[in-house]
Design an enzyme around this catalytic site. Structure first.
Site, PDB file in Angstrom:
ATOM      1  N   ARG A  93       2.486 -26.720 -24.515  1.00  0.00           N
ATOM      2  CA  ARG A  93       1.131 -26.683 -23.958  1.00  0.00           C
ATOM      3  C   ARG A  93       1.001 -27.501 -22.673  1.00  0.00           C
ATOM      4  O   ARG A  93       0.443 -27.007 -21.690  1.00  0.00           O
ATOM      5  CB  ARG A  93       0.114 -27.118 -25.015  1.00  0.00           C
ATOM      6  CG  ARG A  93      -0.108 -26.034 -26.077  1.00  0.00           C
ATOM      7  CD  ARG A  93      -0.995 -26.535 -27.185  1.00  0.00           C
ATOM      8  NE  ARG A  93      -0.460 -27.770 -27.749  1.00  0.00           N
ATOM      9  CZ  ARG A  93      -1.173 -28.630 -28.460  1.00  0.00           C
ATOM     10  NH1 ARG A  93      -2.454 -28.425 -28.659  1.00  0.00           N
ATOM     11  NH2 ARG A  93      -0.609 -29.710 -28.956  1.00  0.00           N
TER      12      ARG A  93
ATOM     13  N   ASN B 230      -2.269 -23.725 -29.841  1.00  0.00           N
ATOM     14  CA  ASN B 230      -1.273 -23.406 -30.863  1.00  0.00           C
ATOM     15  C   ASN B 230      -1.944 -22.662 -31.995  1.00  0.00           C
ATOM     16  O   ASN B 230      -2.996 -23.074 -32.464  1.00  0.00           O
ATOM     17  CB  ASN B 230      -0.701 -24.698 -31.458  1.00  0.00           C
ATOM     18  CG  ASN B 230       0.413 -25.261 -30.606  1.00  0.00           C
ATOM     19  OD1 ASN B 230       1.033 -24.547 -29.827  1.00  0.00           O
ATOM     20  ND2 ASN B 230       0.669 -26.550 -30.765  1.00  0.00           N
TER      21      ASN B 230
END
Ligand SMILES: [Zn+2]
Ligand SMILES: [Zn+2]
Ligand SMILES: [Zn+2]
Length: 752
Positions: free
Chosen positions: A18, A36
């Site tokens: 990320r 996620n």
């Protein structure tokens, strides 16, 4: 303007994905979010379509080094939602709890630069790390991976470290082990006078190393025993104290330039040496200067420094260190300070210690580089616990592996989690570590095995364990024959399905006829197999003793060939007893093991009559062999349902060659060439009966690169599809993956 939904699948969680996306997006002026989910990392962005496409391409190219992208699905919408920034959305609590854990990662270039930068706040800081590097697997106690659940939990981040940790633009964003001199662990040195040194620690250690002392150094997955490799006396002292007379030691070199001084290093070998996994790479010796480090073979096991602490140890006068795992015979590698100072009291002159605990033991990995790929002898630090992705799926399974080179493997969905190097389960401490690691893996990856798999050998500790927990917890237990497991391991390693011909040669494994196998060529698939070729049986006179006293095997080779043993060919003190044991069939066992055939021949050639470690005979033959010799000895391939390699004509010719004074180098090569010929002929015959052209090669014998390369090359030039191991070890460490593959595909023999 378009809106795009991008789903990235694979190993993309817990690997800094990320923050990577967040950083990458700033180059593209795209707005939206990333999060996620249980189905992978999901990104939604709005912007120009060609920019979105470039962004997706860039994800593939620039992805974090620990991530593995299996697929990227892009869905484009016309409707816009008008995002005005790019955000990381906290993941919703996921019940599937399937986080992958990173292996330990060698120091990255950025951290290394800071380590050497006088003006950096982490100049010479032995625990420097960032999101891209540092310890992971060995410090993690539980998931999810955050500092509280690592052995760094006892250190509180200082304000400066914490602000790095919280800053998404920073390289240390969410780096759980982040720390500095002010807030992190520290090193100290317990010297040979039992004095604890806290100032100028590294200088003291280096001085002692330069004086020829042996120092126990706490590393990432355990302790090393280190000494100056160029000091032969120090190395001899280490051998004596460690009771390791001939086994090779691994070396750690200051840099690649140093390695090149005494080893041949190909481009691919260099890539593996310098990769973030930092395995020990077996390299061909270029000079004889380190012959006393690895006496029996032409290779040196070399690694480059991987922990920041290692880098601090080297200078112009100290550029090669012996770095061997600190463990006493067959026990697991030592990981705790107290354990080290007690267990290694008689071995180490000093102890370089620190107060960051190692939670999980993990030895250095050991590889050859073959055909550009890793060819594992030991798959451990830097690789474990990353799963092996397989192309079958089943309910959760635990495979318990073999015994001497134990490992275990857990299946969840289509991921096989293979353990680190465990060692020999006959040692009780090793066995306990094995059990605790099974529990640890089950917890980390949320695996609840419904089925348990073990070897067909009832006396393996791993088999007893499997049956015991199967009975206790009401689980189905399956046995898989050892060589079938080798075959399946190489199949799963290469994502094969369907039928294969498998050359599975090793030291020993219990066969279905309850004799010891080890020279087998099988035909079959995951579910079932036929034994199609083997070698004439060899007697193990005195059972296991013959694995050490390998002249006993030479004796039997001669006895079977000539009907008696000429003292001029093999002179044994106890030959009369051996002879009696053979004639009366007392305490003798039969084996069709190629490993034993190697032992017998190396004794016959006078290379070795007593093996101080398993496989020594074979290693010596490989070292001795003349590479340009193409000769082959005569042998019979007896035709029936089961082809049998009759080695007696070969032994007769070897004895003749010895008598004629032919050099041992030639004889060794011709012996191995004969085995190559046997393998290729058998495979061709089996192919003519089955039309199968897919060949797998597995088993401990194929740690012999001479043999592997020649069989591989000949079969390939004959048009076969030849598969060797590339993700797991070819020796018994790879067995657990094979066991798992067999049972996941509906094979194996139910025993509980
Ligand atoms: Zn770093
Ligand atoms: Zn700090
Ligand atoms: Zn085996």
């Amino acid at each position: 303007m378009k809106r795009a939904n991008i789903v990235v699948n694979g190993i993309v969680q817990g690997v800094g994905f990320r923050p990577f996306i967040h950083k990458l997006i700033s180059e593209y002026e795209l707005k939206g979010w990333v999060k996620n989910t249980s189905s992978g990392v999901v990104i939604e962005v709005e912007g120009e379509l060609d920019k979105i496409h470039c962004f997706v391409e860039d994800i593939k190219i620039k992805k974090p080094k620990l991530s593995v992208i299996e697929s990227i699905n892009l869905t484009v919408y016309d409707e816009l939602l008008g995002y005005n920034e790019f955000r990381i959305i906290e993941s919703t609590n996921d019940t599937t709890k399937f986080t992958l854990i990173s292996p330990d990662v060698a120091i990255c270039d950025d951290c290394l630069r800071e380590l050497n930068d006088k003006n950096d706040k982490r100049y010479k800081f032995p625990f420097i790390n960032c999101t891209n590097c540092g310890p992971r697997f060995t410090i993690i106690k539980d998931v999810p991976y955050d500092r509280e659940k690592t052995t760094m939990n006892k250190f509180k981040m200082c304000d400066s470290c914490l602000s790095e940790y919280k800053d998404i633009e920073d390289r240390r964003y969410h780096a759980q082990p982040n720390c500095c001199f002010d807030c992190g662990p520290n090193i100290y040195y317990l010297n040979s006078d039992n004095i604890i040194i806290k100032e100028n620690v590294i200088e003291s250690v280096k001085n002692d190393l330069k004086e020829g002392k042996i120092i126990a150094i706490k590393g990432i997955g355990g302790f090393h025993l280190a000494c100056n490799a160029k000091n032969k006396i120090a190395v001899e002292k280490l051998r004596q104290r460690k009771n390791r007379e001939e086994k090779p030691f691994a070396l750690m070199c200051r840099d690649i330039k140093t390695v090149r001084q005494f080893c041949i290093v190909s481009k691919e070998e260099e890539e593996h040496l310098t990769s973030f996994r930092r395995p020990i790479v077996l390299l061909r010796k270029k000079s004889e200067i380190f012959d006393y480090i690895s006496i029996d073979n032409n290779y040196l096991g070399i690694m480059l420094p991987y922990a920041p602490l290692h880098f601090l140890l080297f200078d112009d006068e100290l550029d090669v260190l012996v770095m061997t795992s600190a463990n006493m015979k067959d026990k697991p590698i030592i990981k705790d300070n107290d354990e080290a100072t007690i267990e290694l009291k008689e071995v180490a002159d000093g102890f370089l210690l620190h107060n960051r605990d190692i939670y999980v033991r993990c030895d250095d990995s050991l590889i050859f580089v073959y055909k550009g790929n890793e060819y594992f002898i030991r798959r451990s630090r830097g690789y474990t616990p990353f799963p092996i992705k397989v192309e079958f799926e089943a309910e959760d399974i635990l495979a318990c592996g073999a015994e001497q080179k134990a490992s275990f493997c857990l299946l969840k969905k289509n991921y096989a989690f293979l353990s680190q190097h465990i060692g020999d389960l006959k040692n009780i401490e090793t066995y306990n570590n094995y059990i605790s690691q099974i529990e640890h893996f089950k917890k980390l990856f949320d695996i609840n095995p419904k089925k348990i798999v073990c070897d067909y050998h009832p006396d393996y500790m791993s088999t007893e364990y499997a049956i015991d927990i199967g009975e206790k917890h009401n689980k189905e237990v399956y046995m898989v024959q050892h060589h079938h497991a080798h075959m399946a391991s190489c199949m799963a390693d290469n994502n094969l399905n369907g039928n294969v011909i498998a050359i599975t040669w090793d030291g020993t494994g219990l066969g279905l006829d309850n004799t010891l196998w080890g020279g087998e060529i099988l035909y079959g698939n995951y579910r079932e197999f036929e034994r199609r070729a083997t070698i004439r049986k060899i007697r193990l006179v005195g059972g296991d003793l013959a694995i050490k006293e390998i002249d006993r095997i030479a004796y039997d080779l001669l006895y079977q060939t000539f009907g008696n043993v000429d003292k001029n060919i093999l002179d044994m003190k106890n030959s009369q007893i051996i002879n009696k044991m053979i004639e009366n069939n007392v305490n003798t066992y039969l084996t069709s093991s190629i490993g034993r055939l190697f032992d017998g021949v190396s004794s016959l050639l006078g290379l070795r009559h007593y093996a101080s470690y398993e496989g020594q005979g074979a290693i010596l033959l490989e070292k001795t062999a003349e590479l340009n010799e193409n000769g082959v000895y005569t042998y019979n391939l007896e035709q029936s349902d089961l082809l049998e390699f009759d080695w007696r004509p070969m032994i007769r010719e070897i004895v003749l060659d010895i008598g004629r004074g032919v050099s041992i180098n030639i004889i060794s090569a011709k012996f191995m060439n004969t085995l190559v010929d046997f393998a290729v002929k058998s495979v061709k015959q089996i192919e003519s009966e089955t039309n199968c052209r897919d060949i797998v090669i597995s088993g401990g014998v194929f740690q012999n690169m001479y043999l592997l390369d020649r069989i591989y090359t000949r079969l390939q030039s004959d048009g076969f599809n030849v598969y060797i191991h590339k993700r797991v070890s070819t020796n018994d460490e790879g067995i657990s993956l094979g066991q798992l593959a067999v049972v996941a595909n509906g094979g194996g023999m139910r025993c509980v």
